[in-house]
Design an enzyme around this catalytic site. Structure first.
Site, PDB file in Angstrom:
ATOM      1  N   ARG A 121     115.400 -40.598 -41.407  1.00  0.00           N
ATOM      2  CA  ARG A 121     115.385 -40.096 -40.034  1.00  0.00           C
ATOM      3  C   ARG A 121     114.885 -41.156 -39.057  1.00  0.00           C
ATOM      4  NH1 ARG A 121     116.284 -34.339 -40.442  1.00  0.00           N
ATOM      5  NH2 ARG A 121     115.621 -33.310 -38.538  1.00  0.00           N
ATOM      6  N   ARG A 150     113.604 -31.820 -30.400  1.00  0.00           N
ATOM      7  CA  ARG A 150     114.216 -32.422 -31.595  1.00  0.00           C
ATOM      8  C   ARG A 150     115.336 -33.387 -31.203  1.00  0.00           C
ATOM      9  NH1 ARG A 150     116.110 -27.371 -34.237  1.00  0.00           N
ATOM     10  NH2 ARG A 150     116.871 -28.618 -35.969  1.00  0.00           N
ATOM     11  N   ARG A 192     122.675 -21.010 -32.720  1.00  0.00           N
ATOM     12  CA  ARG A 192     122.750 -20.927 -34.187  1.00  0.00           C
ATOM     13  C   ARG A 192     121.838 -19.816 -34.729  1.00  0.00           C
ATOM     14  NH1 ARG A 192     121.481 -26.265 -37.632  1.00  0.00           N
ATOM     15  NH2 ARG A 192     119.392 -26.093 -36.753  1.00  0.00           N
ATOM     16  N   ARG A 212     116.169 -19.782 -36.222  1.00  0.00           N
ATOM     17  CA  ARG A 212     115.105 -20.663 -36.703  1.00  0.00           C
ATOM     18  C   ARG A 212     114.111 -20.887 -35.572  1.00  0.00           C
ATOM     19  NH1 ARG A 212     117.768 -25.924 -39.504  1.00  0.00           N
ATOM     20  NH2 ARG A 212     116.055 -26.926 -38.401  1.00  0.00           N
ATOM     21  N   LYS A 214     125.500 -31.176 -40.176  1.00  0.00           N
ATOM     22  CA  LYS A 214     125.197 -31.853 -41.450  1.00  0.00           C
ATOM     23  C   LYS A 214     125.004 -30.854 -42.594  1.00  0.00           C
ATOM     24  CE  LYS A 214     121.441 -34.065 -40.192  1.00  0.00           C
ATOM     25  NZ  LYS A 214     121.278 -33.495 -38.841  1.00  0.00           N
TER      26      LYS A 214
END
Ligand code: AMP
Length: 218
Positions: free
Chosen positions: A86, A169, A125, A158, A13
Site C-alpha cells: 500500500r 482513504r 457500497r 462498512r 480489487k
C-alpha cells in the site's frame, strides 16, 4: 506466481480478486479482509489494527508486512495480493522478502479509476456481513432489503465507507499508494486496466493481462 492488484479503494480489487481466484486458482490474500476478520474476532492483531482501520489510516508497516510474510507460503502456490503493498516501504519489504526466496512479483496490475467515481462507489457500497458478497445501492441492490441474495446474511455498510472516512482513504491512496505506480513501472512488471468499465469488462481486461503473463512464464 505472484500477482499484485493495485487500485484506489472502490476500484473493484476485492470483487475482481474473488473472480480471478476462482478462475485461475490463486490464493487470495486481502489485507483489509484479514484485518476486518481479526478485528471482529478481537485478536491481539485485530485490537492493534482497529483504530487505524476504523479511521481510514494505514496500519503501521511492520504489523502489515509481518502479517503478510506469515501468510505467504512460496512453495509453488499462486498468490493474488489485494490491498498490499500500500506504500513504497511495503513494496520494498515485499521485494526483500521475495528475493530471499529467489522470487519476485510476476505482474502488477493497476486498476485505474477516477477519484469521483471511487467516492461514489465506496459510499453506495454495501457488503454481506456473513459471506462478504458485495452490493451497491445504485448499481447492484439486494433483491430483498438488507438481506444477502446468496446466503440471507445481513447486508450492511462498512464503517469505513462512510463519506468522511471514504474521503480520508482516498486521500491516503493518492498520497501513499499512487506513488507505487511509478515504483512498479520502473520494474517492468506493470500493467494498467480501465476500472471504470463494467465488472465483466474489467474481468476480461485483467484476464488478458494474466493470460499473457502465464503464457510468457511457460
Ligand atoms: P481495504 O479493505 O483494502 O480497503 O482495507 C481496509 C483498511 O485496512 C485500510 O483502510 C487500512 O486501514 C487497512 N489496510 C489494509 N491493507 C493495508 C496495508 N497494506 N497497509 C496498511 N493498512 C492496510
Amino acid at each position: 506466481m505472484i500477482v499484485i492488484l493495485l487500485g484506489a479503494p472502490g476500484s473493484g480489487k476485492g470483487t475482481q480478486s474473488r473472480i480471478l481466484s476462482g478462475k485461475y486458482g490463486f490464493k487470495h490474500l486481502a489485507t483489509g479482509d484479514i484485518f476486518r476478520g481479526e478485528i471482529a474476532a478481537k485478536t491481539p492483531l485485530g485490537i492493534k489494527a482497529a483504530e487505524y482501520v476504523k479511521s481510514g489510516k494505514l496500519v503501521p508497516d511492520e504489523i502489515v508486512t509481518e502479517m503478510v510474510a506469515g501468510r505467504l507460503e512460496l512453495n509453488g502456490e499462486k498468490y493474488l495480493l489485494d490491498g498490499f503493498p500500500r506504500n513504497v516501504e511495503q513494496a520494498q519489504a515485499l521485494a526483500h522478502f521475495l528475493s530471499k526466496q529467489n522470487e519476485s512479483a510476476d505482474v502488477v496490475i493497476f486498476m485505474n479509476l477516477p477519484k469521483q467515481e471511487a467516492m461514489k462507489r465506496l459510499t453506495s457500497r454495501r457488503v454481506c456481513s456473513k459471506c462478504g458478497e458485495v452490493y451497491n445501492v445504485i448499481t447492484r441492490p439486494t433483491r430483498s432489503e438488507g438481506k444477502c441474495d446468496s446466503c440471507g446474511g445481513d447486508v450492511v455498510q462498512r464503517e469505513d465507507d462512510s463519506e468522511a472516512t471514504a474521503a480520508k482513504r482516498l486521500m491516503v491512496f493518492e498520497d501513499l499508494t499512487q506513488p507505487l505506480v511509478a515504483y512498479y513501472k520502473a520494474e517492468q512488471v506493470f500493467h494498467e486496466v480501465d476500472a471504470s468499465k463494467s465488472p465483466d469488462d474489467v474481468t476480461r481486461q485483467l484476464s488478458g493481462v494474466i493470460d499473457s503473463v502465464l503464457k510468457a512464464l511457460k
